[in-house]
Scaffold this active site. Structure first.
Site, PDB file in Angstrom:
ATOM      1  N   GLU A 112      43.693  41.082  40.921  1.00 56.05           N
ATOM      2  CA  GLU A 112      43.413  39.691  41.284  1.00 56.05           C
ATOM      3  C   GLU A 112      44.686  38.876  41.451  1.00 56.05           C
ATOM      4  O   GLU A 112      44.646  37.647  41.445  1.00 56.05           O
ATOM      5  CB  GLU A 112      42.507  39.037  40.231  1.00 56.05           C
ATOM      6  CG  GLU A 112      43.126  38.890  38.857  1.00 56.05           C
ATOM      7  CD  GLU A 112      42.894  40.101  37.968  1.00 56.05           C
ATOM      8  OE1 GLU A 112      42.969  39.944  36.746  1.00 56.05           O
ATOM      9  OE2 GLU A 112      42.626  41.204  38.495  1.00 56.05           O
TER      10      GLU A 112
ATOM     11  N   ASP B 243      47.412  34.272  40.063  1.00 54.11           N
ATOM     12  CA  ASP B 243      46.467  35.164  39.392  1.00 54.11           C
ATOM     13  C   ASP B 243      45.157  34.406  39.189  1.00 54.11           C
ATOM     14  O   ASP B 243      45.158  33.256  38.715  1.00 54.11           O
ATOM     15  CB  ASP B 243      47.020  35.617  38.040  1.00 54.11           C
ATOM     16  CG  ASP B 243      46.118  36.639  37.376  1.00 54.11           C
ATOM     17  OD1 ASP B 243      46.278  37.839  37.669  1.00 54.11           O
ATOM     18  OD2 ASP B 243      45.257  36.226  36.569  1.00 54.11           O
TER      19      ASP B 243
END
Length: 460
Positions: A364, A321
């Site tokens: 993301e 992430d």
């Protein structure tokens, strides 16, 4: 009338009986008697009808050899062989021959019967009309046979073409199924013709052969005709079908028309496969980064986990992430944020091996599947990836962007009884722990099953 003495009467009676017997045995037909010798035969008796049929009315044939009257050696040899055949079987034999003395083409039917030791009676019959009729009939029968063969060949070609179309319709790609379809049908449709099918993966690469048949093993055949048909897909060449004659005339007009039809079908099939592949890629690819998407990941995780459980090999899962990605979007804009995600995706692709799978999990988040990788090795590789992303020199529109970092959660399927979903949830839990500990770090899940239980307990 004077009285004939007994001796003279007896001689006269024998002469008359002999004359009458000759008249009875030699009718008005074209007949005669021959005596077979070793390399020739002698004419012992020839009727006037036979002389007229042979065109030898002005010649006395009595006692002459066949070679003396001008019969060709081939004709003499044939008569002798038929005489021997008649002797062996003890019955008449019949054969046809060209008239030996006629200027135009005339045919005679000869019948030979054995009548004694080395003696034979022959019968001649004009058979030109019958021979011509038989030749015409044979020609018509041969033409009919050729037409039947051509119809059978057309039927076989159409059947193979239909099978090719059906097999091409169910092909999902240009791989083994496509090769099996063309291998099973093209050699049947183009029997007696040397052919090769070449395909290219892209317009810039040279076409490579995927199928060849009917090649000349000895390498001595000189082809008299060759045709090459391009396979055009949306105006771009995707390959070619090349055919060459093995024998003169084997690549006739109908066969060339069939080749054009086959080339069109192959080009259409390749276009459909190309479109199908494009649609498939759209369904499993993330349009922003070009990586595999969540749908592809779910399918790959299930299949790889099943293989790992059967083989006993480990399977590692990494979830990454991007840290503070919202801050990047707020500072540089969403377009710059998209550029950051694309550059991170390219970095992940460079850092993985052949066989590893990189996916954009959503937003993301990225996820990696590493087959054959145990937990310690996966942690080491995850930290290398984290370090590489941290060192990326990011930019957008020619302007630099502040470096980004990633947090990574790692888990591994190392026990056959562990569920694939357990490993994924364990990696996600480890990612949460990495975020909690300050980001820009790698955290490994020690026991996927325990992590799953803890997650469920906390959810309750």
């Amino acid at each position: 009338m004077g009285v004939m003495r007994p001796e003279k009467f007896e001689r006269t009676l024998v002469r008359l009986l002999s004359k009458n017997r000759s008249a009875l045995t030699e009718p008005a037909a074209a007949t005669g008697v021959i005596e077979r010798l070793d390399q020739n035969f002698r004419l012992r008796r020839t009727s006037s009808a036979a002389l007229r049929l042979l065109g030898l009315t002005e010649i006395n044939l009595q006692g002459q050899l066949a070679s003396d009257i001008g019969l060709p050696r081939a004709v003499i040899s044939r008569w002798l062989s038929q005489c021997r055949r008649s002797e062996v079987h003890g019955c008449p034999v019949r054969f046809e021959m060209l008239h030996p003395f006629a200027q135009e083409e005339r045919w005679l039917t000869v019948t030979i019967c054995p009548i004694g030791a080395r003696r034979f009676r022959y019968y001649l019959e004009e058979s030109t009309a019958r021979h011509c009729a038989e030749m015409k009939l044979r020609s018509e029968v041969e033409q009919l046979r050729l037409q039947v063969n051509q119809l059978s060949e057309r039927a076989r070609e159409l059947t193979a073409l239909s099978e090719l179309c059906q097999m091409l319709q169910v092909c999902s790609n240009g791989g083994s199924a496509f090769r099996a379809a063309v291998s099973a049908t093209l050699p049947v449709m183009f029997e007696g013709v040397t052919g090769v099918l070449l395909l290219s993966g892209d317009p810039h690469s040279a076409p490579e052969p995927v199928l060849s048949w009917g090649g000349d093993e000895g390498g001595t055949t000189r082809y008299t005709k060759r045709i090459t048909l391009p396979l055009l897909v949306l105006g771009e060449p995707k390959g070619m079908l090349s055919l060459q004659e093995q024998q003169p005339g084997s690549l006739y007009a109908a066969k060339q028309r069939l080749a054009a039809i086959v080339a069109d079908h192959l080009a259409l099939a390749l276009a459909n496969l190309q479109l199908r592949e494009a649609l498939r890629l759209q369904s499993v690819r993330d349009p922003l980064t070009g990586l595999h998407n969540r749908r592809y990941f779910d399918e790959a995780l299930g299949s790889l986990a099943e293989c790992a459980q059967k083989s006993g090999e480990p399977l590692a899962v990494l979830i990454l992430d991007v840290d503070h990605f919202k801050r990047c979007n707020d500072t540089y804009g969403h377009d710059a944020g998209d550029a950051v995600l694309r550059q991170v995706g390219r970095c992940l692709q460079r850092a993985t091996r052949s066989g590893d799978i990189v996916c954009r999990f959503g937003g993301e988040e990225f996820v990696l599947l590493l087959p054959g990788t145990d937990l310690p090795t996966a942690v080491q590789r995850a930290d290398q990836i984290r370090s590489q992303i941290e060192r990326l020199e990011l930019e957008y529109g020619g302007w630099p962007i502040a470096p980004v970092t990633v947090s990574v959660g790692v888990a591994a399927l190392e026990q056959p009884q562990t569920l694939a979903q357990s490993v994924l949830l364990a990696a996600d839990r480890a990612l949460y722990e990495a975020k909690h500990q300050g980001r820009n770090r790698v955290i490994a899940a020690i026991n996927p099953a325990t992590t799953l239980s803890a997650t469920r307990d906390s959810a309750v």
